[in-house]
Scaffold this motif. Structure first.
Motif, PDB file in Angstrom:
ATOM      1  N   UNK A   2       0.803  -1.212   0.000  1.00  0.00           N
ATOM      2  CA  UNK A   2       0.000   0.000   0.000  1.00  0.00           C
ATOM      3  C   UNK A   2       0.844   1.275   0.000  1.00  0.00           C
ATOM      4  N   UNK A   3       1.811   1.363   0.922  1.00  0.00           N
ATOM      5  CA  UNK A   3       2.633   2.572   1.049  1.00  0.00           C
ATOM      6  C   UNK A   3       4.102   2.188   0.980  1.00  0.00           C
ATOM      7  N   UNK A   4       4.879   2.931   0.200  1.00  0.00           N
ATOM      8  CA  UNK A   4       6.283   2.574  -0.001  1.00  0.00           C
ATOM      9  C   UNK A   4       7.084   3.827  -0.351  1.00  0.00           C
ATOM     10  N   UNK A   5       8.376   3.787  -0.062  1.00  0.00           N
ATOM     11  CA  UNK A   5       9.296   4.848  -0.478  1.00  0.00           C
ATOM     12  C   UNK A   5      10.073   4.335  -1.679  1.00  0.00           C
ATOM     13  N   UNK A   6       9.815   4.924  -2.834  1.00  0.00           N
ATOM     14  CA  UNK A   6      10.517   4.521  -4.041  1.00  0.00           C
ATOM     15  C   UNK A   6      11.785   5.360  -4.196  1.00  0.00           C
ATOM     16  N   UNK A   7      12.900   4.689  -4.368  1.00  0.00           N
ATOM     17  CA  UNK A   7      14.197   5.364  -4.519  1.00  0.00           C
ATOM     18  C   UNK A   7      14.705   5.114  -5.934  1.00  0.00           C
ATOM     19  N   UNK A   8      14.962   6.185  -6.645  1.00  0.00           N
ATOM     20  CA  UNK A   8      15.436   6.107  -8.019  1.00  0.00           C
ATOM     21  C   UNK A   8      16.945   5.850  -8.020  1.00  0.00           C
ATOM     22  N   UNK A   9      17.312   4.603  -8.222  1.00  0.00           N
ATOM     23  CA  UNK A   9      18.718   4.200  -8.186  1.00  0.00           C
ATOM     24  C   UNK A   9      19.525   4.880  -9.281  1.00  0.00           C
ATOM     25  N   UNK A  10      18.918   5.055 -10.445  1.00  0.00           N
ATOM     26  CA  UNK A  10      19.637   5.678 -11.564  1.00  0.00           C
ATOM     27  C   UNK A  10      20.057   7.105 -11.234  1.00  0.00           C
ATOM     28  N   UNK A  11      19.177   7.849 -10.574  1.00  0.00           N
ATOM     29  CA  UNK A  11      19.505   9.229 -10.224  1.00  0.00           C
ATOM     30  C   UNK A  11      20.553   9.292  -9.129  1.00  0.00           C
ATOM     31  N   UNK A  12      20.434   8.418  -8.128  1.00  0.00           N
ATOM     32  CA  UNK A  12      21.442   8.384  -7.068  1.00  0.00           C
ATOM     33  C   UNK A  12      22.814   8.072  -7.656  1.00  0.00           C
ATOM     34  N   UNK A  13      22.865   7.078  -8.534  1.00  0.00           N
ATOM     35  CA  UNK A  13      24.128   6.727  -9.187  1.00  0.00           C
ATOM     36  C   UNK A  13      24.665   7.900 -10.011  1.00  0.00           C
ATOM     37  N   UNK A  14      23.785   8.604 -10.715  1.00  0.00           N
ATOM     38  CA  UNK A  14      24.202   9.755 -11.521  1.00  0.00           C
ATOM     39  C   UNK A  14      24.820  10.835 -10.643  1.00  0.00           C
ATOM     40  N   UNK A  15      24.231  11.068  -9.471  1.00  0.00           N
ATOM     41  CA  UNK A  15      24.771  12.066  -8.546  1.00  0.00           C
ATOM     42  C   UNK A  15      26.153  11.664  -8.034  1.00  0.00           C
ATOM     43  N   UNK A  16      26.311  10.379  -7.692  1.00  0.00           N
ATOM     44  CA  UNK A  16      27.604   9.889  -7.201  1.00  0.00           C
ATOM     45  C   UNK A  16      28.684  10.036  -8.278  1.00  0.00           C
ATOM     46  N   UNK A  17      28.345   9.637  -9.486  1.00  0.00           N
ATOM     47  CA  UNK A  17      29.320   9.715 -10.579  1.00  0.00           C
ATOM     48  C   UNK A  17      29.678  11.158 -10.906  1.00  0.00           C
ATOM     49  N   UNK A  18      28.720  12.065 -10.762  1.00  0.00           N
ATOM     50  CA  UNK A  18      29.012  13.479 -10.989  1.00  0.00           C
ATOM     51  C   UNK A  18      30.011  13.983  -9.952  1.00  0.00           C
ATOM     52  N   UNK A  19      29.798  13.627  -8.688  1.00  0.00           N
ATOM     53  CA  UNK A  19      30.726  14.029  -7.625  1.00  0.00           C
ATOM     54  C   UNK A  19      32.105  13.444  -7.889  1.00  0.00           C
ATOM     55  N   UNK A  20      32.160  12.167  -8.276  1.00  0.00           N
ATOM     56  CA  UNK A  20      33.446  11.530  -8.565  1.00  0.00           C
ATOM     57  C   UNK A  20      34.176  12.256  -9.690  1.00  0.00           C
ATOM     58  N   UNK A  21      33.456  12.567 -10.766  1.00  0.00           N
ATOM     59  CA  UNK A  21      34.081  13.232 -11.916  1.00  0.00           C
ATOM     60  C   UNK A  21      34.668  14.579 -11.513  1.00  0.00           C
ATOM     61  N   UNK A  22      33.902  15.351 -10.750  1.00  0.00           N
ATOM     62  CA  UNK A  22      34.341  16.693 -10.385  1.00  0.00           C
ATOM     63  C   UNK A  22      35.408  16.689  -9.289  1.00  0.00           C
ATOM     64  N   UNK A  23      35.249  15.806  -8.306  1.00  0.00           N
ATOM     65  CA  UNK A  23      36.123  15.823  -7.131  1.00  0.00           C
ATOM     66  C   UNK A  23      37.391  14.991  -7.320  1.00  0.00           C
ATOM     67  N   UNK A  24      37.235  13.773  -7.773  1.00  0.00           N
ATOM     68  CA  UNK A  24      38.413  12.909  -7.939  1.00  0.00           C
ATOM     69  C   UNK A  24      39.128  13.164  -9.271  1.00  0.00           C
ATOM     70  N   UNK A  25      38.367  13.160 -10.342  1.00  0.00           N
ATOM     71  CA  UNK A  25      38.982  13.234 -11.666  1.00  0.00           C
ATOM     72  C   UNK A  25      39.512  14.629 -11.983  1.00  0.00           C
ATOM     73  N   UNK A  26      38.727  15.668 -11.691  1.00  0.00           N
ATOM     74  CA  UNK A  26      39.138  17.030 -12.045  1.00  0.00           C
ATOM     75  C   UNK A  26      39.956  17.706 -10.952  1.00  0.00           C
TER      76      UNK A  26
END
Length: 372
Positions: A2-26
């Motif tokens: 009936x009631x659930x918290x849906x978590x968008x894994x694709x968006x969470x992963x996109x946010x993590x990869x963005x941080x990695x690109x900017x912080x670690x790579x750049x």
């Protein structure tokens, strides 16, 4: 379900990869420490931790020893865990057993810790650079604590602090200067494995080059930004779509004029009649009775919550188009969730809205794409 918290894994992963690109790579930071206290801000520690570690994160921060133990039990692999909250003497033996890094926050704390068996205990020193909660505020105490504990056989893993006013650049820069001054009490402090002061807001400041990286910085601690609470890129319009609190209509009643809805007659029907939908989510699920008057989405339209919320359900004033079984978005996204609090700019309250959802009553469902 009936009631659930849906978590968008694709968006969470996109946010993590963005941080990695900017912080670690750049910017060439060596480490990214994902701050996943409070059951990963309510999104589920096991799933989110594994997602972080698979996409550029190498260290996880929590607030309590119980969280560190749970993490070791649920998430396998080689990674460091650091506690950045307040710890007790009983946590020392557990930290050694579960390979966690403990904070040392004062000379009094160091003296207490020195009375215990701390050989091979991993520690890092917390500096008070202006937050004025916990941490060393003078070099003499820090030097004494370092000398005392290293003689007892601890492994000093790092030194850290916390930017407390990300909106004030000059104030934050002074914190960096004070960090350097205090940390100099530790011999060769710039060679410690972890040297960090930036959480989500500080990471944003680094990416936007508002506060430049100092030569000694090698770690950052993003937390809420992993879930899209803070967007580094204005073009990332989907940053707010990492979660939805979803339920369904279980009954629609026609309530005549002058009758009331819910406990203590706090809501009275003024029209000839009103359609009242019942939704199976209440204060036992982490919602608040103060949400009365706030709106939920049904069939793409906003409808207000009415009456005093019950333990297991809430009432919503709808129209004749709403039927039993219709999907209800109590929180359509994080931006919508922010409308449920008095000050939508208060990030901590938005986080609390999500994190306080009962872990036992509201299951987390992980999806690859958020439903519209």
């Amino acid at each position: 379900m009936l009631t659930r918290l849906e978590v968008n894994v694709a968006t969470v992963k996109k946010n993590i990869l963005f941080i990695k690109k900017e912080i670690k790579d750049k910017l060439k930071f060596e480490h990214i420490t994902a701050t996943l206290k409070g059951n990963a801000y309510g999104f589920g520690i096991e799933k989110i931790a594994n997602l972080c570690l698979a996409n550029g994160v190498d260290t996880i921060a929590v607030a309590r020893m119980s969280e560190a133990i749970q993490l070791r039990q649920l998430v396998k692999g080689k990674y460091e865990i650091m506690l950045i909250g307040i710890v007790d003497n009983e946590d020392v033996a557990l930290a050694i057993k579960h390979n966690a890094i403990l904070p040392v926050t004062s000379i009094e704390h160091a003296n207490e810790m020195a009375k215990l068996n701390i050989k091979n205990l991993k520690i890092q020193f917390k500096l008070n650079t202006g937050m004025n909660r916990i941490g060393f505020k003078n070099k003499e105490d820090l030097k004494a604590a370092y000398t005392l504990l290293t003689k007892k056989g601890v492994k000093v893993m790092g030194v850290y602090s916390h930017i407390y006013d990300n909106g004030d650049v000059e104030k934050s820069k002074k914190q960096f200067d004070l960090f350097e001054e205090l940390a100099s009490a530790i011999p060769n402090w710039k060679k410690l494995p972890y040297r960090h002061i930036r959480a989500s807001g500080g990471v944003d400041a680094a990416i936007r080059k508002v506060i430049a990286k100092r030569d000694w910085e090698n770690n950052v601690r993003p937390g809420c930004s992993i879930f899209g609470y803070e967007s580094y890129d204005p073009k990332k319009t989907d940053a707010f779509n990492c979660m939805q609190l979803v339920s369904k209509v279980v009954q629609v009643s026609i309530v005549p004029k002058n009758e009331t809805v819910g406990y203590e007659s706090t809501y009275k029907v003024n029209d000839k009649f009103e359609y009242i939908a019942n939704i199976p989510a209440g204060w036992a699920d982490g919602l608040s009775r103060s949400f009365s008057g706030k709106s939920v989405y049904i069939n793409g339209k906003l409808y207000p919550i009415v009456g005093k919320m019950a333990m297991d359900n809430l009432s919503v004033k709808v129209d004749k188009t709403v039927k039993k079984g219709d999907t209800v978005y109590i929180f359509k996204d994080i931006k919508h969730a922010s409308t449920f609090i008095d000050d939508p700019s208060d990030l901590a309250n938005i986080i609390a809205v999500i994190a306080n959802l009962s872990v036992t009553r509201v299951p987390r469902v992980y999806v690859e794409k958020t439903k519209k």
